[in-house]
Structure formats: structure tokens, C-alpha cells
Design a protein around this motif. Structure first.
Motif, short mmCIF file in Angstrom:
data_model
loop_
_atom_site.label_atom_id
_atom_site.label_comp_id
_atom_site.label_asym_id
_atom_site.label_seq_id
_atom_site.Cartn_x
_atom_site.Cartn_y
_atom_site.Cartn_z
N ILE A 1 0.83 -1.16 -0.05
CA ILE A 1 0.23 0.13 0.06
C ILE A 1 0.76 1.27 0.12
N LEU A 2 1.92 1.26 0.71
CA LEU A 2 2.73 2.38 1.05
C LEU A 2 3.82 2.71 0.27
N GLY A 3 4.36 1.30 -0.33
CA GLY A 3 5.77 1.29 -0.76
C GLY A 3 6.95 1.29 0.10
N GLU A 4 8.05 1.07 -0.69
CA GLU A 4 9.01 0.95 0.18
C GLU A 4 9.64 1.96 0.87
N ARG A 5 9.73 3.15 0.37
CA ARG A 5 10.18 4.41 0.91
C ARG A 5 9.36 4.52 2.37
N ALA A 6 8.09 4.59 2.16
CA ALA A 6 7.20 4.89 3.58
C ALA A 6 7.39 3.81 4.55
N THR A 7 7.49 2.55 4.22
CA THR A 7 7.68 1.54 4.91
C THR A 7 8.92 1.85 5.76
N GLY A 8 9.94 2.33 5.28
CA GLY A 8 11.25 2.44 5.68
C GLY A 8 11.33 3.63 6.96
N ALA A 9 10.66 4.64 6.41
CA ALA A 9 10.29 5.79 7.61
C ALA A 9 9.41 5.36 8.85
N LEU A 10 8.32 4.62 8.40
CA LEU A 10 7.71 3.89 9.60
C LEU A 10 8.32 2.95 10.36
N GLU A 11 9.22 2.20 9.79
CA GLU A 11 9.75 1.33 10.51
C GLU A 11 10.94 1.78 11.52
N TYR A 12 11.44 3.09 11.08
CA TYR A 12 12.47 3.91 12.05
C TYR A 12 11.67 4.40 13.07
N PHE A 13 10.36 4.85 12.98
CA PHE A 13 9.65 5.39 14.01
C PHE A 13 8.85 4.53 14.81
N LEU A 14 8.27 3.34 14.29
CA LEU A 14 7.46 2.40 15.10
C LEU A 14 8.33 1.47 15.70
N LEU A 15 9.78 1.09 15.10
CA LEU A 15 10.52 -0.16 15.80
C LEU A 15 11.76 0.26 16.20
N PRO A 16 11.77 0.86 17.10
CA PRO A 16 13.11 1.69 17.70
C PRO A 16 14.17 0.38 18.18
N SER A 17 13.75 -0.59 18.44
CA SER A 17 14.66 -1.69 18.72
C SER A 17 15.73 -2.06 17.53
N ARG A 18 15.13 -1.81 16.27
CA ARG A 18 16.01 -2.01 15.01
C ARG A 18 17.28 -1.01 14.89
N ARG A 19 17.09 -0.05 15.70
CA ARG A 19 17.93 1.14 15.31
C ARG A 19 19.56 0.67 15.65
N THR A 20 19.68 -0.40 16.59
CA THR A 20 21.06 -0.77 16.74
C THR A 20 21.19 -2.31 16.06
N SER A 21 21.39 -2.34 14.79
CA SER A 21 21.21 -3.49 14.11
C SER A 21 22.61 -4.23 14.13
N PHE A 22 22.58 -5.62 13.89
CA PHE A 22 23.67 -6.54 13.92
C PHE A 22 24.65 -6.37 15.19
N GLY A 23 24.08 -5.86 16.53
CA GLY A 23 24.87 -5.74 17.39
C GLY A 23 25.55 -4.72 17.74
N GLY A 24 25.50 -3.50 16.93
CA GLY A 24 26.05 -2.35 17.08
C GLY A 24 27.06 -1.98 15.48
N PRO A 25 27.64 -0.89 15.74
CA PRO A 25 28.34 -0.49 14.78
C PRO A 25 29.65 -1.56 14.45
N PHE A 26 29.76 -1.37 13.10
CA PHE A 26 30.79 -2.47 12.13
C PHE A 26 30.26 -3.90 12.69
#
Length: 160
Positions: free
Chosen positions: A10-35
Motif C-alpha cells: 500500500i505505502l511502498g518501500e520508502r514509506a515503509t522504511g520511515a515507518l519502521e524507524y519511528f515504530l520499531l526503535p529496537s532496530r536502530r542498533t542492528s547486527f549488535g552495533g557499529p561495524f
């Protein structure tokens, strides 16, 4: 069809990415952190930053921006690229909200991105730290990335 697929449809890939950032804060540190959570790589990076007078940082493969966030904390100009529209928009939302004015985010293939930086006179062409992390799937651009970097930048360090 699952909820995630329905939202993307419905929203497309771009809108999904922005929603994911705002609605799923646990994903902000992916793969265990930097590098990708690799402590030894984080330590090597920190030592390089402390020892060398880098004038800029270039990263390929932004993904969700976990490493980009660390790179931007140096205060140096950081140029980073993400090929996937969803993750690019995710990072646009992230860095807009975090106010990372020294971070320059692009959506492109890494080779096209490096050629664009190569032609941009405002981008430092010496003493640059490169972190090459855009190596997923069938297309492996590493050889071409290195040819572009070593053909255009002087006294630079590349971490892969």
C-alpha cells in the motif's frame, strides 16, 4: 498476505522504511552495533581515527545507519550510500531526527556513488577513511570500489 507485506504494497518501500524507524526503535542498533557488532573492528577504527588526521569518511552500505551514526560522531563530513530504497528512507528519517548535519546520505549503487564523490570538488580527495560494507547478494562491487578509490584518493585508509 502478512501485515508487513500489505503495508509495503500500500505505502511502498520508502514509506515503509520511515515507518519502521519511528515504530520499531529496537532496530536502530542492528547486527549488535557499529561495524556489525565486531568489537575488534570497532577498536581498529577508533585507533585509526585517533592516529590519523582524516579529512572525511566514506561508507558504502548504510543499511539502518548504526555504523554511520558512530562515524558521524567524529564531526568529520561523512558520505554514506544505501542502494535499497526502504533502508535509505529509514536512514533519512533517523538522521533527520538525530540532526546529523555532517552526514550526507545517498541512494545509489556503491560504484556510482564513489564516482559521484570522485567528481565532486567539495569532497576531500586525500586523508579519507573508507568503510566498504556494500557486499551482499550476487553483485560484489569490491574490486571496482577499490579501483575507484585508489585511482582518485591519496593517503587514504580502507576497511572492508
Amino acid at each position: 498476505m502478512g501485515l508487513k507485506a500489505l503495508v509495503r504494497r500500500i505505502l511502498g518501500e520508502r514509506a515503509t522504511g520511515a515507518l519502521e524507524y519511528f515504530l520499531l526503535p529496537s532496530r536502530r542498533t542492528s547486527f549488535g552495533g557499529p561495524f556489525n557488532g565486531q568489537r575488534h573492528r570497532q577498536q581498529m577504527y577508533q585507533e585509526l581515527i585517533e592516529r590519523y588526521g582524516f579529512r572525511g569518511i566514506v561508507e558504502t552500505g548504510t543499511f539502518r545507519g548504526t555504523t554511520s551514526d558512530l562515524l558521524a560522531r567524529t564531526g568529520l563530513p561523512v558520505y554514506t550510500v544505501e542502494a535499497h530504497p526502504r533502508f535509505h528512507t529509514y536512514c533519512r528519517a533517523r538522521f533527520w531526527r538525530e540532526g546529523r548535519s555532517n552526514l550526507h546520505l545517498y541512494q545509489s549503487d556503491s560504484r556510482t556513488f564513489l564516482r559521484r564523490l570522485q567528481a565532486d570538488p567539495s569532497v576531500p580527495k586525500e586523508d579519507v577513511f573508507f568503510y566498504l560494507d556494500a557486499h551482499w547478494g550476487e553483485d560484489l562491487p569490491l574490486r571496482e570500489e577499490l579501483e575507484i578509490i585508489f585511482g582518485s584518493w591519496k593517503r587514504s585508509v580502507v576497511m572492508i
